[in-house]
Design a protein around this motif. Structure first.
Motif, PDB file in Angstrom:
ATOM      1  N   VAL A   6      44.867  -6.386  77.152  1.00 31.94           N
ATOM      2  CA  VAL A   6      44.777  -5.056  77.731  1.00 31.94           C
ATOM      3  C   VAL A   6      46.149  -4.653  78.250  1.00 31.94           C
ATOM      4  CG1 VAL A   6      43.637  -3.627  79.451  1.00 31.94           C
ATOM      5  CG2 VAL A   6      42.407  -5.557  78.434  1.00 31.94           C
ATOM      6  N   ALA A   7      46.619  -3.493  77.852  1.00 37.69           N
ATOM      7  CA  ALA A   7      47.892  -2.990  78.360  1.00 37.69           C
ATOM      8  C   ALA A   7      47.690  -1.539  78.776  1.00 37.69           C
ATOM      9  CB  ALA A   7      48.979  -3.113  77.300  1.00 37.69           C
ATOM     10  N   PRO A   8      46.997  -1.282  79.861  1.00 36.43           N
ATOM     11  CA  PRO A   8      46.689   0.085  80.276  1.00 36.43           C
ATOM     12  C   PRO A   8      47.946   0.833  80.681  1.00 36.43           C
ATOM     13  CG  PRO A   8      46.125  -1.456  82.019  1.00 36.43           C
ATOM     14  CD  PRO A   8      46.499  -2.283  80.828  1.00 36.43           C
ATOM     15  N   ASP A   9      47.936   2.135  80.425  1.00 38.49           N
ATOM     16  CA  ASP A   9      49.063   2.972  80.825  1.00 38.49           C
ATOM     17  C   ASP A   9      48.960   3.235  82.319  1.00 38.49           C
ATOM     18  OD1 ASP A   9      51.289   4.741  80.592  1.00 38.49           O
ATOM     19  OD2 ASP A   9      49.870   6.403  80.739  1.00 38.49           O
ATOM     20  N   ALA A  10      50.026   2.923  83.046  1.00 40.57           N
ATOM     21  CA  ALA A  10      50.074   3.147  84.484  1.00 40.57           C
ATOM     22  C   ALA A  10      51.445   3.701  84.827  1.00 40.57           C
ATOM     23  CB  ALA A  10      49.798   1.859  85.252  1.00 40.57           C
ATOM     24  N   PRO A  11      51.557   4.993  85.025  1.00 40.52           N
ATOM     25  CA  PRO A  11      52.873   5.575  85.314  1.00 40.52           C
ATOM     26  C   PRO A  11      53.446   5.043  86.623  1.00 40.52           C
ATOM     27  CG  PRO A  11      51.120   7.174  85.700  1.00 40.52           C
ATOM     28  CD  PRO A  11      50.490   6.012  84.996  1.00 40.52           C
ATOM     29  N   ASP A  56      38.811   6.963  87.441  1.00 38.06           N
ATOM     30  CA  ASP A  56      38.334   7.609  86.212  1.00 38.06           C
ATOM     31  C   ASP A  56      39.174   7.195  85.006  1.00 38.06           C
ATOM     32  OD1 ASP A  56      36.617   9.210  84.769  1.00 38.06           O
ATOM     33  OD2 ASP A  56      37.776  11.049  85.100  1.00 38.06           O
ATOM     34  N   GLU A  57      39.410   5.876  84.871  1.00 42.13           N
ATOM     35  CA  GLU A  57      40.186   5.289  83.778  1.00 42.13           C
ATOM     36  C   GLU A  57      41.633   5.771  83.759  1.00 42.13           C
ATOM     37  OE1 GLU A  57      38.154   5.636  80.068  1.00 42.13           O
ATOM     38  OE2 GLU A  57      36.406   4.495  80.764  1.00 42.13           O
ATOM     39  N   ARG A  58      42.129   6.179  84.908  1.00 41.68           N
ATOM     40  CA  ARG A  58      43.553   6.481  85.085  1.00 41.68           C
ATOM     41  C   ARG A  58      44.107   5.457  86.078  1.00 41.68           C
ATOM     42  NH1 ARG A  58      45.047  10.900  87.776  1.00 41.68           N
ATOM     43  NH2 ARG A  58      43.191  10.762  89.100  1.00 41.68           N
ATOM     44  N   TYR A  59      45.351   5.073  85.861  1.00 39.81           N
ATOM     45  CA  TYR A  59      45.957   4.059  86.719  1.00 39.81           C
ATOM     46  C   TYR A  59      47.353   4.527  87.125  1.00 39.81           C
ATOM     47  CZ  TYR A  59      42.244   1.811  84.202  1.00 39.81           C
ATOM     48  OH  TYR A  59      41.018   1.542  83.646  1.00 39.81           O
ATOM     49  N   ALA A  60      47.809   4.029  88.268  1.00 39.76           N
ATOM     50  CA  ALA A  60      49.142   4.418  88.745  1.00 39.76           C
ATOM     51  C   ALA A  60      49.731   3.296  89.575  1.00 39.76           C
ATOM     52  CB  ALA A  60      49.065   5.696  89.568  1.00 39.76           C
ATOM     53  N   LEU A  61      51.042   3.134  89.473  1.00 41.83           N
ATOM     54  CA  LEU A  61      51.820   2.232  90.307  1.00 41.83           C
ATOM     55  C   LEU A  61      52.731   3.104  91.167  1.00 41.83           C
ATOM     56  CD1 LEU A  61      52.851  -0.460  87.648  1.00 41.83           C
ATOM     57  CD2 LEU A  61      50.894  -0.498  89.202  1.00 41.83           C
ATOM     58  N   ILE A  62      52.563   3.019  92.467  1.00 39.42           N
ATOM     59  CA  ILE A  62      53.252   3.930  93.382  1.00 39.42           C
ATOM     60  C   ILE A  62      54.265   3.145  94.203  1.00 39.42           C
ATOM     61  CG2 ILE A  62      52.923   5.526  95.303  1.00 39.42           C
ATOM     62  CD1 ILE A  62      50.002   5.845  94.117  1.00 39.42           C
ATOM     63  N   ASP A  63      55.486   3.649  94.254  1.00 39.06           N
ATOM     64  CA  ASP A  63      56.579   2.965  94.933  1.00 39.06           C
ATOM     65  C   ASP A  63      56.692   3.438  96.384  1.00 39.06           C
ATOM     66  OD1 ASP A  63      58.812   1.639  95.709  1.00 39.06           O
ATOM     67  OD2 ASP A  63      60.194   2.637  94.313  1.00 39.06           O
ATOM     68  N   PRO A  64      56.256   2.627  97.356  1.00 37.99           N
ATOM     69  CA  PRO A  64      56.331   3.053  98.755  1.00 37.99           C
ATOM     70  C   PRO A  64      57.729   2.919  99.345  1.00 37.99           C
ATOM     71  CG  PRO A  64      55.412   0.854  98.637  1.00 37.99           C
ATOM     72  CD  PRO A  64      55.633   1.301  97.210  1.00 37.99           C
ATOM     73  N   LEU A  65      58.654   2.318  98.598  1.00 38.44           N
ATOM     74  CA  LEU A  65      60.010   2.147  99.113  1.00 38.44           C
ATOM     75  C   LEU A  65      60.818   3.439  99.007  1.00 38.44           C
ATOM     76  CD1 LEU A  65      60.957  -1.378  97.702  1.00 38.44           C
ATOM     77  CD2 LEU A  65      59.652  -0.776  99.761  1.00 38.44           C
ATOM     78  N   THR A  66      60.386   4.344  98.138  1.00 38.23           N
ATOM     79  CA  THR A  66      61.132   5.597  97.946  1.00 38.23           C
ATOM     80  C   THR A  66      60.297   6.823  98.270  1.00 38.23           C
ATOM     81  OG1 THR A  66      60.460   5.696  95.610  1.00 38.23           O
ATOM     82  CG2 THR A  66      62.522   4.569  96.117  1.00 38.23           C
ATOM     83  N   LEU A  67      59.010   6.619  98.568  1.00 37.10           N
ATOM     84  CA  LEU A  67      58.086   7.750  98.675  1.00 37.10           C
ATOM     85  C   LEU A  67      57.287   7.672  99.971  1.00 37.10           C
ATOM     86  CD1 LEU A  67      56.661  10.152  97.271  1.00 37.10           C
ATOM     87  CD2 LEU A  67      55.157   8.495  96.177  1.00 37.10           C
ATOM     88  N   VAL A 163      43.791  -3.623  89.377  1.00 38.42           N
ATOM     89  CA  VAL A 163      42.891  -2.508  89.695  1.00 38.42           C
ATOM     90  C   VAL A 163      42.063  -2.048  88.499  1.00 38.42           C
ATOM     91  CG1 VAL A 163      44.226  -1.641  91.647  1.00 38.42           C
ATOM     92  CG2 VAL A 163      44.767  -0.821  89.349  1.00 38.42           C
ATOM     93  N   VAL A 164      42.445  -2.434  87.296  1.00 36.25           N
ATOM     94  CA  VAL A 164      41.715  -1.996  86.099  1.00 36.25           C
ATOM     95  C   VAL A 164      40.241  -2.364  86.174  1.00 36.25           C
ATOM     96  CG1 VAL A 164      41.416  -2.518  83.637  1.00 36.25           C
ATOM     97  CG2 VAL A 164      43.667  -1.876  84.515  1.00 36.25           C
ATOM     98  N   HIS A 165      39.937  -3.538  86.711  1.00 36.42           N
ATOM     99  CA  HIS A 165      38.555  -4.028  86.690  1.00 36.42           C
ATOM    100  C   HIS A 165      37.769  -3.700  87.956  1.00 36.42           C
ATOM    101  CE1 HIS A 165      39.629  -6.165  83.054  1.00 36.42           C
ATOM    102  NE2 HIS A 165      40.633  -6.746  83.687  1.00 36.42           N
ATOM    103  N   LEU A 166      38.383  -3.018  88.903  1.00 39.79           N
ATOM    104  CA  LEU A 166      37.676  -2.743  90.149  1.00 39.79           C
ATOM    105  C   LEU A 166      36.467  -1.826  89.949  1.00 39.79           C
ATOM    106  CD1 LEU A 166      40.586  -2.401  92.739  1.00 39.79           C
ATOM    107  CD2 LEU A 166      38.770  -4.128  92.732  1.00 39.79           C
TER     108      LEU A 166
END
Length: 372
Positions: A6-11, A56-67, A163-166
């Protein structure tokens, strides 16, 4: 299926407008998977290094060091009834506290849920996913440096798969909780976990964890509480580990035999990394300031090791808890921890940890077993 299948897209999100756009479709009663990666590097607070989201089958990686996250996350996760699905969320909630001070509106902890549906106490996320979804998670990045930038592709994949399987795990566990009539019990325990994580001043009675002080006079126990509370508040203010200010053994030693001069305090705390001159003076003054009656009265007694009738009562309670746990098909440790039984037997007061649904099923069984 393995994680490599599995290689889900996660911006990778590091701008506020991109985060707002990703969060926009999340409305009331949505189910969102959430995980964090954090580091503890010579600090009191865990340093949030990455936030992973699934919706809803969308994924994201969020950078708390810059945001900055708080203004973006609170309206979505705290201000509306979104179900936030996490696994073993205690430390994650602590890492999120600067951004979600009171935690998510509705927490669904999958580890707690698994315990309520007969899957054992403290099951790992990897084992849970393997059993419920049939996926094998690679744990090769468990000890990664999550504060490094840029993250490697391997780190990003690992974090996304957490998080994909949560969502499917949540769906299965929620159904099983409902079938067993345990939905309300689970929700109560999740709310309790949120309250613990949002308690910003620490344990108000930290001396209770120091059984070595159980035979001390109440005045000495009150002084120990004062010193430990000072250590907690100061460690949080400095963002340094408690032990950098004062080791447990040092706290017991200083209260048990109060130094009569600052130089002696310095000598007995030599090498303590965060105990600088201002903190040493504060501690010395604290040790010598007279205790008032209210401070002594409001100090909970330190419970010692049970002996004699108390020990027999705890064994009887343990047997009663084990029997009831079998009937309810939940782990005995989830129903009633041994430390709660010890507290009940030694103080005679019903423990706060056993309030709620636990009082309803345990009080009538345990109260007749109190010694005397």
């Amino acid at each position: 299926m393995t994680s490599s299948d599995v290689a889900p897209d996660a911006p990778w999100i590091e701008r506020r407008e991109a985060l707002d756009a990703w969060l926009a479709p999340i409305g009331p009663h949505a189910v969102v998977g959430l995980d964090t990666e954090f580091m503890r590097r010579n600090t009191f607070y865990p340093q949030l290094a990455l936030l992973q989201l699934a919706h809803d089958e969308r994924y994201a990686l969020i950078d708390p060091l810059t945001l900055p996250l708080r203004e973006a996350l609170e309206p979505v996760f705290a201000a509306q009834p979104v179900v936030t699905v996490m696994h073993s969320a205690g430390e994650d909630l602590e890492a999120l506290a600067p951004h979600l001070p009171d935690g998510p509106h509705t927490l669904f902890d999958t580890q707690i849920a698994a315990a309520f549906v007969g899957m054992g106490l403290g099951i790992s996320y990897r084992a849970l996913v393997g059993e419920l979804v049939g996926a094998e998670l690679d744990k090769g990045e468990t000890r990664s440096d999550w504060l490094q930038r840029p993250l490697t592709d391997s780190q990003k994949l690992y974090a996304t798969l957490d998080v994909v399987h949560l969502h499917p795990v949540h769906a299965i566990l929620a159904e099983r909780l409902a079938e067993r009539g345990r939905t309300a019990w689970h929700a109560e325990d999740c709310a309790r976990m949120k309250r613990r994580a949002s308690h910003r001043e620490g344990d108000p009675q930290p001396q209770r964890g120091f059984k070595a002080a159980s035979e001390w006079p109440r005045e000495k126990q009150a002084l120990l509480r004062r010193v430990l509370r000072w250590r907690e508040v100061t460690a949080r203010e400095l963002d340094k580990p408690r032990s950098w200010l004062l080791e447990d053994v040092q706290a017991l030693d200083l209260v048990g035999n109060v130094p009569d001069a600052p130089a002696k305090l310095d000598e007995r705390t030599r090498g303590t990394r965060a105990l600088r001159s201002p903190q040493r003076q504060e501690l010395f003054d604290l040790l010598h300031r007279p205790l008032d009656a209210e401070e002594i009265e409001t100090t909970a007694p330190v419970v010692g090791h049970p002996v004699g009738e108390a020990k027999r009562a705890i064994n009887e309670m343990r047997s009663a808890v084990d029997t009831l746990a079998v009937q309810l098909d939940i782990p005995p440790g989830l129903l009633c921890a041994r430390r709660s039984m010890e507290e009940y037997v030694m103080t005679g007061a019903w423990p706060e940890a056993l309030e709620g649904w636990r009082r309803g099923v345990l009080h009538e069984r345990l109260s007749p077993l109190l010694p005397g």
